[in-house]
Design a protein around this motif. Structure first.
Motif, mmCIF file in Angstrom:
data_model
loop_
_atom_site.group_PDB
_atom_site.id
_atom_site.type_symbol
_atom_site.label_atom_id
_atom_site.label_comp_id
_atom_site.label_asym_id
_atom_site.label_seq_id
_atom_site.Cartn_x
_atom_site.Cartn_y
_atom_site.Cartn_z
ATOM 1 N N PHE A 207 10.379 30.546 -21.952
ATOM 2 C CA PHE A 207 9.410 29.497 -22.303
ATOM 3 C C PHE A 207 8.127 29.346 -21.571
ATOM 4 O O PHE A 207 7.317 28.468 -21.787
ATOM 5 N N ASP A 208 8.019 30.573 -20.815
ATOM 6 C CA ASP A 208 6.702 30.750 -19.476
ATOM 7 C C ASP A 208 5.963 31.239 -20.435
ATOM 8 O O ASP A 208 5.406 32.525 -20.133
ATOM 9 N N VAL A 209 5.051 30.716 -21.356
ATOM 10 C CA VAL A 209 4.191 31.343 -22.360
ATOM 11 C C VAL A 209 2.941 31.502 -21.465
ATOM 12 O O VAL A 209 2.448 30.533 -21.055
ATOM 13 N N GLY A 210 2.388 32.653 -21.565
ATOM 14 C CA GLY A 210 1.484 33.110 -20.817
ATOM 15 C C GLY A 210 1.773 33.951 -19.628
ATOM 16 O O GLY A 210 0.734 34.473 -19.114
ATOM 17 N N LEU A 211 3.067 33.931 -19.052
ATOM 18 C CA LEU A 211 3.129 34.584 -17.873
ATOM 19 C C LEU A 211 4.363 35.722 -18.391
ATOM 20 O O LEU A 211 4.055 37.171 -17.821
ATOM 21 N N ARG A 212 5.198 35.560 -19.058
ATOM 22 C CA ARG A 212 6.201 36.487 -19.472
ATOM 23 C C ARG A 212 6.839 37.321 -18.210
ATOM 24 O O ARG A 212 6.471 38.549 -18.019
ATOM 25 N N ASN A 213 7.940 36.809 -17.895
ATOM 26 C CA ASN A 213 8.740 37.524 -16.871
ATOM 27 C C ASN A 213 10.026 37.713 -17.409
ATOM 28 O O ASN A 213 10.789 39.007 -16.870
ATOM 29 N N LEU A 214 10.687 37.233 -18.032
ATOM 30 C CA LEU A 214 12.078 37.257 -18.763
ATOM 31 C C LEU A 214 12.507 38.733 -19.113
ATOM 32 O O LEU A 214 13.516 39.264 -18.769
ATOM 33 N N ASP A 215 11.559 39.230 -19.920
ATOM 34 C CA ASP A 215 11.701 40.507 -20.217
ATOM 35 C C ASP A 215 11.725 41.641 -19.450
ATOM 36 O O ASP A 215 12.453 42.588 -19.267
ATOM 37 N N LEU A 216 10.867 41.386 -18.280
ATOM 38 C CA LEU A 216 11.036 42.294 -17.184
ATOM 39 C C LEU A 216 12.267 42.259 -16.628
ATOM 40 O O LEU A 216 12.885 43.503 -16.001
ATOM 41 N N ILE A 217 12.775 41.205 -16.152
ATOM 42 C CA ILE A 217 14.000 40.969 -15.523
ATOM 43 C C ILE A 217 15.233 41.641 -16.307
ATOM 44 O O ILE A 217 16.088 42.250 -15.848
ATOM 45 N N MET A 218 15.002 41.446 -17.558
ATOM 46 C CA MET A 218 16.221 41.887 -18.523
ATOM 47 C C MET A 218 15.492 43.361 -18.824
ATOM 48 O O MET A 218 16.818 43.861 -19.935
ATOM 49 N N GLY A 219 14.731 43.946 -18.562
ATOM 50 C CA GLY A 219 14.549 45.172 -18.575
ATOM 51 C C GLY A 219 14.082 45.628 -20.246
ATOM 52 O O GLY A 219 14.538 46.917 -20.481
ATOM 53 N N CYS A 220 13.568 44.762 -20.856
ATOM 54 C CA CYS A 220 13.337 45.060 -22.257
ATOM 55 C C CYS A 220 11.950 44.870 -22.656
ATOM 56 O O CYS A 220 11.611 44.747 -23.651
ATOM 57 N N GLU A 221 10.976 45.025 -21.407
ATOM 58 C CA GLU A 221 9.572 44.625 -21.361
ATOM 59 C C GLU A 221 8.830 45.613 -22.427
ATOM 60 O O GLU A 221 8.051 45.271 -23.221
ATOM 61 N N ARG A 222 9.193 46.846 -22.567
ATOM 62 C CA ARG A 222 8.554 47.841 -23.401
ATOM 63 C C ARG A 222 9.037 47.862 -24.935
ATOM 64 O O ARG A 222 8.685 48.415 -25.869
ATOM 65 N N ARG A 223 10.093 46.747 -25.196
ATOM 66 C CA ARG A 223 10.466 46.742 -26.698
ATOM 67 C C ARG A 223 9.866 45.276 -27.233
ATOM 68 O O ARG A 223 10.392 45.049 -28.369
ATOM 69 N N VAL A 224 9.042 44.613 -26.492
ATOM 70 C CA VAL A 224 8.670 43.197 -26.955
ATOM 71 C C VAL A 224 7.342 43.859 -28.183
ATOM 72 O O VAL A 224 6.475 44.461 -27.730
ATOM 73 N N VAL A 225 7.718 43.500 -29.472
ATOM 74 C CA VAL A 225 6.909 43.491 -30.567
ATOM 75 C C VAL A 225 6.246 41.969 -30.837
ATOM 76 O O VAL A 225 5.082 41.930 -30.699
ATOM 77 N N TYR A 226 7.356 41.223 -31.078
ATOM 78 C CA TYR A 226 6.946 39.984 -31.674
ATOM 79 C C TYR A 226 7.669 39.082 -30.407
ATOM 80 O O TYR A 226 8.416 39.388 -29.920
ATOM 81 N N ASP A 227 7.038 37.986 -30.434
ATOM 82 C CA ASP A 227 7.248 37.147 -29.365
ATOM 83 C C ASP A 227 7.672 35.454 -29.791
ATOM 84 O O ASP A 227 7.470 35.217 -31.152
ATOM 85 N N PHE A 228 8.045 34.509 -29.095
ATOM 86 C CA PHE A 228 8.481 33.429 -29.393
ATOM 87 C C PHE A 228 7.405 32.654 -30.051
ATOM 88 O O PHE A 228 7.595 32.057 -30.982
ATOM 89 N N VAL A 229 6.217 32.800 -29.704
ATOM 90 C CA VAL A 229 4.969 32.191 -30.177
ATOM 91 C C VAL A 229 4.742 32.519 -31.724
ATOM 92 O O VAL A 229 4.297 31.802 -32.395
#
Lengths: 270, 258
Positions: A39-61
């Motif tokens: 829910f931290d729109v604008g900062l985006r950390n969870l994907d880093l911790i989960m190790g999937c940051e390079r697979r983010v194409v579409y997001d929550f917004v």
């Protein structure tokens, strides 16, 4: 039966995202179909911790604004097939979240058969944090054993009891749990840090788990593997215990005492 | 027949219309019963914004004055408001006494609701002033219940959390739980906390000096009775964590354990 959990704290930097990642992974590990939402729109950390940051194409917004379907935006975890990540957007701000939109996404996740939906709240008490907690059935309040964190958590507990949908509909707040992170038993014994008992007494809600301060937490975050997967680390084990308690198992608390120094250490010091 | 009666009524009513509307109106909160001071304070405001305040209708709020001023004093205050250039059109925020005062003065009472809340209480002003203060801090006799029966306290079950505020309007406040740091418990009457009082407690918010604060674990940041407050930067060691009561004695806050 699906359950929405919010991981919140008020204060920043206490370990909400680390906790969200580990609890969600732990629930998935136990066979529960789980989604974890940043829910931290604008900062985006969870994907880093989960190790999937390079697979983010579409997001929550994107999903909230109907620019993508939920299916397109959910990222499947590489370790567990039954765990999905919904990343935050880095290019928008929290005003892009709407109550109606968040409610719609959560409903859709429930219809898709998710057992647990873990909402990783941003710090603060503004819109993002409000929407993360608004639809929750249960809350995990992450707190560091120090006064400012405890104070902020108390504030959040007040909001959980008044500003959630459950509260507004007169159902009363759902179950609330404390999760202490960065706990250092040696410093507690030295009187430099608040004890579990101190924090529990002030906040007056049951403790779900105590995560000892550990270097492995940082290492795990940096490598994009939730620390719960590091079975050799005491932090990972403590998260494992917390997940067990979350699903109703009775597990004794561990790591509350400083490790006793061995004979040689006592003789020769550390 | 009824037709002609209706016509007759219409004819009579033509002389005047009644319209309800909302108008913004300034309220003068009187904090000093000295007419000269009041006049001086208002003159500054009028001078600063004459287009806003010259001959502006104002409602006079006397609820901050304790004890209640007598009729003569109120007359002097109204004259002071007029002398400053404003036009008092009514009294505000009336308890039962302000209600009676407004009748005697022939002024309307705006926001009458306080009187409704207060009806059951009716502590006479003499009761409020002549407090029987115990020498040692033994509990005082309970406040006399009014003829209409006792006013029921507001009950808060569960802790008052940081940032939350609970206000018992016209009544006592009972908190079953803690008042956290940064939380506020307010009451026009007494405050009872069955738990730790770590935050702030304001009893006698409308100026009743006979009110008290009771708690089972004292760790307060600020306590106040009828505006007489004390800040606890350091907790007094003899009371920290103990069950105490706090009351006002000759305008000084007193604390004693049970």
């Amino acid at each position: 039966m699906s359950e929405t959990l919010v991981i919140t704290s008020g204060k920043g930097g206490v370990g909400k995202t680390t906790t969200s990642a580990s609890l969600a992974s732990g629930l998935a590990q136990r066979g529960h179909k789980t989604a974890v939402i940043d829910f931290d729109v604008g900062l985006r950390n969870l994907d880093l911790i989960m190790g999937c940051e390079r697979r983010v194409v579409y997001d929550f917004v994107n999903v909230i604004q109907n620019e993508a379907t939920l299916k397109q935006a959910l990222i499947r975890d590489k370790r567990h097939d039954n765990l999905s990540v919904l990343a935050a957007s880095q290019t928008r701000d929290k005003d892009a979240l709407t109550q109606e939109g968040v409610g719609r996404v959560l409903d859709e996740l429930k219809q898709d058969g998710f057992d647990y939906i873990v909402c990783d709240s941003p710090a603060g008490i503004e819109k993002g944090a409000h929407l993360a907690m608004y639809f929750s059935d249960r809350a995990v309040v992450v707190v560091n054993p120090e006064v400012s964190s405890v104070r902020d958590s108390d504030r959040i507990l007040g909001l959980l009891s008044s500003k959630t949908r459950r509260a507004e509909q007169g159902e009363g707040p759902g179950p609330q749990h404390l999760l202490l992170t960065r706990y250092n038993p040696a410093r507690v014994e030295a009187g430099e840090m608040m004890s579990v008992g101190d924090v529990e007494e002030i906040l007056g809600i049951p403790v779900l788990g105590v995560i000892p301060e550990s270097e492995q937490v940082l290492a795990a975050s940096n490598s994009g593997v939730p620390v719960i997967h590091d079975a050799g680390s005491i932090a990972g084990q403590a998260y494992g215990d917390a997940v067990a308690r979350l699903v109703g198992e009775d597990v004794p608390m561990r790591f509350l005492e400083a490790p006793k120094k061995g004979f040689f250490k006592r003789m020769f010091g550390t | 027949m009824s037709g002609s009666a209706a016509e007759c009524r219409t004819e009579i009513l033509e002389a005047a219309d009644l319209r309800f509307g909302q108008v913004g109106i300034a309220s003068v909160r009187v904090r000093s019963s000295d007419p000269a001071a009041l006049k001086a304070a208002l003159e500054v405001r009028v001078r600063e914004a004459p287009q806003l305040f010259v001959r502006a209708p104002v409602v006079v709020d006397l609820s901050f004055l304790s004890p209640h001023p007598d009729d003569e004093a109120v007359h002097a205050m109204l004259a002071a408001v007029r002398a400053a250039g404003m036009l008092p059109v009514g009294l505000a925020y009336g308890d039962s006494e302000t209600d009676a005062l407004s009748l005697r003065l022939g002024l309307p009472l705006i926001a009458k609701f306080r009187a409704a809340y207060e009806r059951a209480e009716r502590t006479s002003p003499s009761d409020a002033e002549s407090i029987a203060v115990p020498e040692t801090g033994a509990p005082a006799a309970p406040a006399p219940a009014g003829a209409d029966g006792p006013k029921v306290a507001l009950q808060q079950h569960g802790s008052v959390r940081t940032g939350q505020q609970v206000y018992a309007r016209g009544a006592d406040l009972v908190v079953v739980g803690a008042v956290a740091n940064g939380a506020e418990a307010l009451a026009d009457g007494n405050i009872h906390v069955y738990g730790a009082l770590r935050g702030r407690a304001f009893a006698g918010a409308l100026g009743d000096k006979s009110t008290r604060i009771f708690c089972s674990e004292f760790r307060a940041e600020i306590v106040s009775i009828a505006g007489h407050y004390r800040v606890f930067e350091e907790l007094p060691e003899e009371f920290a964590g103990r069950a105490v009561q706090i009351w006002l004695e000759h305008d000084k806050l007193r604390i004693a354990g049970f």
